[in-house]
Design a protein around this motif. Structure first.
Motif: not given
Length: 119
Positions: A6-27
């Motif tokens: 499994v490879k994860v692109q850096p932009l995807f990691i940024l997207y995940v961090f933004l989702c966590i920052y905005f409180g969309w943990y479950n989603d």
């Protein structure tokens, strides 16, 4: 059976961090799990039909399997259908869980929606 790389692109990691920052943990958690299981369904059918896979890639636009093969038309249809079938099974199991334990609805409603979107 070999391990799926499994490879994860850096932009995807940024997207995940933004989702966590905005409180969309479950989603974001549900979407990552659903995307992985969806692609793993494709992978299982791919291996069952005798093809090889280089790995799975998570990107902002979704996820995909990387392969080096050309498929027979019949096999391509079976591989394509395997992912959505996994999503249908997950939706049915979750709805059955609601009937047995109605209090789980508020925790798993987003999971069903994520499965329907990815399907």
């Amino acid at each position: 059976m070999e391990r799926l790389k499994v490879k994860v692109q850096p932009l995807f990691i940024l997207y995940v961090f933004l989702c966590i920052y905005f409180g969309w943990y479950n989603d974001i958690f549900y979407y990552i799990v659903v995307l992985y299981l969806h692609e793993y369904g494709h992978y299982i059918m791919l291996r069952k039909l005798g093809y090889d896979s280089v790995g799975m890639v998570f990107a902002v636009y979704g996820s995909s399997l990387k392969t080096c093969n050309h498929y027979k038309p019949k096999d391509e249809i079976l591989i394509s259908i395997a992912g959505p079938i996994v999503n249908v099974i997950l939706i049915i199991c979750t709805i059955a869980l609601w009937w047995v334990f109605p209090t789980t609805y508020m925790f798993t409603r987003s999971f069903v929606i994520c499965n329907a979107v990815v399907m």
